[in-house]
Design a protein around this motif. Structure first.
Motif, PDB file in Angstrom:
ATOM      1  N   LEU A 151       8.170  26.173  20.800  1.00 50.50           N
ATOM      2  CA  LEU A 151       8.619  25.865  19.448  1.00 50.50           C
ATOM      3  C   LEU A 151       9.166  24.448  19.459  1.00 50.50           C
ATOM      4  N   ALA A 152       8.275  23.486  19.610  1.00 51.55           N
ATOM      5  CA  ALA A 152       8.672  22.086  19.716  1.00 51.55           C
ATOM      6  C   ALA A 152       7.479  21.211  19.390  1.00 51.55           C
ATOM      7  N   TRP A 153       7.783  19.972  19.089  1.00 49.70           N
ATOM      8  CA  TRP A 153       6.723  18.974  18.878  1.00 49.70           C
ATOM      9  C   TRP A 153       6.110  18.627  20.238  1.00 49.70           C
ATOM     10  N   GLY A 154       4.804  18.456  20.278  1.00 50.31           N
ATOM     11  CA  GLY A 154       4.142  18.017  21.499  1.00 50.31           C
ATOM     12  C   GLY A 154       3.583  19.165  22.311  1.00 50.31           C
ATOM     13  N   PRO A 160       7.888  23.433  37.494  1.00 47.81           N
ATOM     14  CA  PRO A 160       9.177  23.918  37.997  1.00 47.81           C
ATOM     15  C   PRO A 160      10.412  23.194  37.465  1.00 47.81           C
ATOM     16  N   LEU A 161      10.260  22.217  36.558  1.00 47.34           N
ATOM     17  CA  LEU A 161      11.389  21.407  36.116  1.00 47.34           C
ATOM     18  C   LEU A 161      11.980  21.962  34.829  1.00 47.34           C
ATOM     19  N   GLY A 162      13.254  22.340  34.873  1.00 43.54           N
ATOM     20  CA  GLY A 162      13.967  22.747  33.674  1.00 43.54           C
ATOM     21  C   GLY A 162      14.624  21.538  33.034  1.00 43.54           C
ATOM     22  N   ILE A 163      14.474  21.383  31.723  1.00 43.80           N
ATOM     23  CA  ILE A 163      15.007  20.217  31.009  1.00 43.80           C
ATOM     24  C   ILE A 163      15.959  20.686  29.919  1.00 43.80           C
ATOM     25  N   VAL A 164      17.185  20.172  29.951  1.00 46.98           N
ATOM     26  CA  VAL A 164      18.147  20.367  28.876  1.00 46.98           C
ATOM     27  C   VAL A 164      18.523  18.977  28.394  1.00 46.98           C
ATOM     28  N   SER A 165      18.298  18.691  27.115  1.00 43.62           N
ATOM     29  CA  SER A 165      18.476  17.330  26.622  1.00 43.62           C
ATOM     30  C   SER A 165      19.156  17.323  25.268  1.00 43.62           C
ATOM     31  N   GLY A 171      14.096  13.970  25.943  1.00 38.87           N
ATOM     32  CA  GLY A 171      13.660  15.162  26.661  1.00 38.87           C
ATOM     33  C   GLY A 171      12.153  15.273  26.687  1.00 38.87           C
ATOM     34  N   SER A 172      11.513  14.909  25.584  1.00 38.79           N
ATOM     35  CA  SER A 172      10.053  14.920  25.528  1.00 38.79           C
ATOM     36  C   SER A 172       9.467  13.908  26.503  1.00 38.79           C
ATOM     37  N   GLU A 173      10.107  12.739  26.618  1.00 41.45           N
ATOM     38  CA  GLU A 173       9.646  11.746  27.586  1.00 41.45           C
ATOM     39  C   GLU A 173       9.739  12.293  29.006  1.00 41.45           C
ATOM     40  N   LEU A 174      10.825  12.980  29.308  1.00 37.63           N
ATOM     41  CA  LEU A 174      10.961  13.579  30.636  1.00 37.63           C
ATOM     42  C   LEU A 174       9.842  14.576  30.894  1.00 37.63           C
ATOM     43  N   ALA A 175       9.527  15.392  29.896  1.00 38.39           N
ATOM     44  CA  ALA A 175       8.453  16.377  30.062  1.00 38.39           C
ATOM     45  C   ALA A 175       7.113  15.694  30.311  1.00 38.39           C
ATOM     46  N   ASN A 176       6.842  14.605  29.594  1.00 38.68           N
ATOM     47  CA  ASN A 176       5.579  13.890  29.778  1.00 38.68           C
ATOM     48  C   ASN A 176       5.505  13.231  31.152  1.00 38.68           C
ATOM     49  N   LEU A 177       6.610  12.609  31.581  1.00 40.05           N
ATOM     50  CA  LEU A 177       6.628  11.984  32.908  1.00 40.05           C
ATOM     51  C   LEU A 177       6.459  13.029  34.000  1.00 40.05           C
ATOM     52  N   ALA A 178       7.070  14.182  33.805  1.00 38.70           N
ATOM     53  CA  ALA A 178       6.924  15.251  34.790  1.00 38.70           C
ATOM     54  C   ALA A 178       5.469  15.697  34.891  1.00 38.70           C
ATOM     55  N   ALA A 179       4.802  15.805  33.747  1.00 39.79           N
ATOM     56  CA  ALA A 179       3.392  16.205  33.758  1.00 39.79           C
ATOM     57  C   ALA A 179       2.542  15.160  34.474  1.00 39.79           C
ATOM     58  N   VAL A 189      14.952  22.703  26.560  1.00 39.50           N
ATOM     59  CA  VAL A 189      15.886  23.011  25.482  1.00 39.50           C
ATOM     60  C   VAL A 189      16.448  21.701  24.952  1.00 39.50           C
ATOM     61  N   SER A 190      16.142  21.392  23.709  1.00 39.63           N
ATOM     62  CA  SER A 190      16.733  20.245  23.025  1.00 39.63           C
ATOM     63  C   SER A 190      17.918  20.778  22.227  1.00 39.63           C
ATOM     64  N   VAL A 191      19.149  20.435  22.644  1.00 38.55           N
ATOM     65  CA  VAL A 191      20.337  21.055  22.043  1.00 38.55           C
ATOM     66  C   VAL A 191      20.798  20.348  20.774  1.00 38.55           C
ATOM     67  N   GLY A 192      20.292  19.143  20.510  1.00 37.39           N
ATOM     68  CA  GLY A 192      20.633  18.463  19.271  1.00 37.39           C
ATOM     69  C   GLY A 192      22.124  18.251  19.095  1.00 37.39           C
TER      70      GLY A 192
END
Length: 697
Positions: A151-154, A160-165, A171-179, A189-192
């Protein structure tokens, strides 16, 4: 923000992990809109949960009919995604709560602006009052690979990387770099705005998340710093390292302080201290975070900082050695026994030192790579091996030998596991089959030597930082006023910090009488002035009573009447001036600092800081981090200073700042440390205006 009750943590967050149903309010058929991405993502879990779309016009989205309002959704609701204009959010929330919603994902931003100041928190309180929770608002969304919840854009690549941002975009940049680095994401989880569910809660929820092996955290505000530390320690105890990315290095982020203590440290110094206490590590860019994550996935932490570098190019090996050294790793000469073993398998013109230059040995026989790495791993003086250059590219460029390269890669990974030492690969190939295999087998792989060195150095630092307890020493009563130097002396002496003899004086006659009881030479100080040197409030080297009386007359004429202090002057030879400071950080609580002191303390800024209270081993580590540490241990043949006495003083001051809730800052500068002991010769204690207790009045 109100602290979440314990019973509202844990299971209450299951609705954000694996909800029974997802309702996207504001779903859209337009691929350019948020509502479309959320709807598409929700459908990826349609085999696992009910998925509903709410669209005011009743649009058909991805082949599924929407309904015009939340009231029209059949049955009870579970997780509701809010992607409607801000003004309409409260009504949607009320309708969803009436239908049993347990969780809300707030994508919509600007509620306070569209409604009224405080509207976001009012809405969060209503949601909590009715037994539900909300992530956001103003967040990018959530993702869980294990439960097909997107439930997110992108798009997200499982890994194996958990992201809380706190920042959705970062946070999306971290996910892309990880990929791109072959890692992928386990949970996002984007906590806003964190009006309800906080970053700390989202982190705590990862402790038992099987798919998460390393955690990435980006926050701009930690809210409750000590609670965050406890959560990071729980993650580490669960075998999951946390890599922290935050902001605050600029001058604007420094805390204003009356003493030098705040001016000489930054907000990031405090975050680093918190990470050390938690057993986590901070990085300064998203790319660095992903590089460190690679080093922590599967590979053991290095037992020391000694690295053997192997290159199939002399230039790449030399550059690698320099970069490793710049990151604090040691590239030391190999012992003769290891050199002899290498000479037996390498060409005559190979480099047998450190770095090891294969000189074409790998091209002649690819198994040489494995043999050399195995030899170095077996050396007791080697803690890690870095392989840099062409390896990983053979199969990609010469398919006929791909199988041999894969076999060698397996040997290298097996040797690393057998010896319990990390091997790090810097390869000219980004994504060859060999590189992918090594990643799966727990060998970190990088496309740049800078990233390889950063990852290995961070792993080394984490090995040295298991974290530590932060006990609360209790509350201490202090019934005396805390105004001026004499009051600070009295308080610090009660805690065990030694000072020279001194007496208060207000007249020439009192100066003369005090001089007869004290040992010359003397120092005269204006008791009420914080920074005495700059204000002309201190006179040094007063040889006798007459000199002290004349100094008093001159100083009181310039500064006016008041309480002054006549003090014995420390004239010991070979002393080093240090500063000890403690203050209350608004997020992480009491901190303590030690560093090079005296009137040039702010110029040198040679300090080490930790969260208080500290124990003697922690203080010893602080002193070793100082550039001036060599002065304490006997510089150029001089006698070593009383380091144990200095450590005791730092421990005492760190305990004191914790024991006195109304105490805002403590500064002792300078602390004169000599071979025969420690003497504090100036001090300042400040009281928090809004926390003054009856005992402190």
């Amino acid at each position: 923000m109100t602290e979440p009750r314990d019973e509202q943590r844990g299971d209450a967050l299951t609705v954000f992990r694996d909800p029974a149903s997802v309702t996207v309010v504001g779903a859209s058929a337009d691929p350019a809109k948020w509502g479309h991405w959320l709807a598409r993502g929700a459908l990826k879990g349609a085999h696992r949960r009910a998925v509903h779309f709410v669209n005011a016009r009743g649009a058909v989205i991805e082949g599924r009919q929407s309904v015009p309002s939340v009231r029209d959704v059949p049955g009870e609701l579970d997780l509701v995604v809010l992607c409607v204009p801000a003004a309409g959010v409260p009504q949607v929330v009320r309708e969803a709560l009436d239908k049993g919603a347990r969780g809300f994902l707030g994508i919509t931003a600007g509620l306070d602006r569209a409604l009224h100041p405080g509207a976001e928190r009012e809405l969060a309180r209503e949601i909590r009052r009715r037994g539900a929770r909300i992530v956001g608002p103003n967040c990018l969304g959530i993702y869980d690979a294990a439960t097909d919840l997107q439930l997110a854009w992108g798009e997200f690549t499982p890994g194996p990387l958990g992201i809380v941002s706190q920042s959705g975009q970062l946070g999306s940049e971290l996910a892309n770099l990880a990929a791109e680095s072959g890692l992928g994401v386990s949970r996002f989880v984007s906590v806003g705005n964190q009006v309800d569910v906080t970053a700390e809660e989202a982190l705590a929820d990862l402790a038992e998340h099987e798919q998460t092996r390393v955690v990435a955290l980006y926050v701009e505000s930690f809210i409750d710093g000590r609670r965050m530390i406890r959560t990071l320690r729980r993650l580490r105890d669960a075998g999951k390292h946390t890599i922290v990315l935050t902001v605050g290095a600029s001058e604007a982020s420094r805390a204003a302080a009356r003493s030098h203590t705040g001016a000489m440290t930054s907000a990031l110094d405090v975050v680093d201290a918190a990470c050390r206490a938690a057993g986590a590590i901070r990085v300064d860019t998203p790319a660095r975070l992903v590089a460190v994550a690679q080093a922590l996935l599967g590979a053991p932490l290095p037992r020391g900082g000694r690295v053997a570098v192997v290159g199939d190019s002399g230039g790449q090996g030399a550059v690698a050695a320099d970069v490793m050294a710049a990151h604090g790793l040691r590239v030391e000469p190999l012992p003769e026994a290891a050199r002899e073993k290498l000479a037996a398998v390498l060409p005559p013109d190979a480099g047998l030192g450190n770095p090891v230059d294969l000189a074409g040995g790998g091209e002649q026989d690819m198994t040489t790579y494995a043999t050399v790495v195995e030899t170095l791993l077996a050396d007791p003086g080697t803690d890690a091996v870095t392989l840099t250059g062409y390896f990983g590219s053979y199969g990609e460029h010469t398919p006929s030998i791909a199988g041999r390269e894969l076999d060698v890669a397996r040997r290298i990974a097996t040797a690393a596991k057998r010896h319990g030492k990390p091997v790090v690969l810097h390869s000219m190939s980004r994504a060859s089959e060999t590189v992918a295999l090594l990643r799966r087998l727990g060998v970190p792989t990088y496309h740049t030597i800078e990233s390889a060195a950063a990852g290995l150095a961070a792993a080394r630092r984490l090995a040295e930082l298991p974290g530590r307890e932060l006990p609360h020493p209790g509350t201490r009563r202090w019934p005396h006023p805390l105004d001026g130097y004499l009051a600070a002396r009295r308080l610090l002496q009660s805690a065990g910090v030694p000072f020279p003899g001194a007496e208060p004086v207000t007249t020439v006659a009192e100066v003369a009488a005090a001089a007869r009881r004290l040992r010359p030479p003397y120092v005269l100080k204006a008791d009420w002035i914080a920074h005495k040197t700059e204000a002309g409030g201190v006179r040094l080297g007063l040889a006798d009573a007459d000199a002290a009386c004349r100094a008093f007359e001159e100083m009181s004429a310039a500064l006016g009447p008041g309480r002054y202090v006549l003090e014995e002057m420390d004239t010991r030879a070979g002393t080093i001036e240090m500063i000890i400071g403690a203050r209350r950080d608004p997020t992480f609580g009491p901190v303590v600092m030690v560093g090079a002191g005296g009137v040039l303390a702010e110029l040198y800024r040679d300090t080490a800081l930790e969260l208080a209270p500290v124990d003697p081993p922690t203080v010893a580590g602080m002193l070793r981090r100082l550039r001036s540490h060599a002065l304490l241990t006997g510089w150029r043949g001089g006698p070593p200073a009383d380091v144990d006495g200095l450590i005791r003083a730092v421990v005492a001051i760190s305990t004191l700042i914790c024991e006195l809730p109304a105490c805002g800052e403590i500064e002792v500068n300078p602390v004169r440390v000599g071979p025969d002991g420690v003497l504090a010769v100036d001090a300042l204690v400040t009281v928090l205006a809004d926390q003054t207790t009856e005992e402190d009045r």
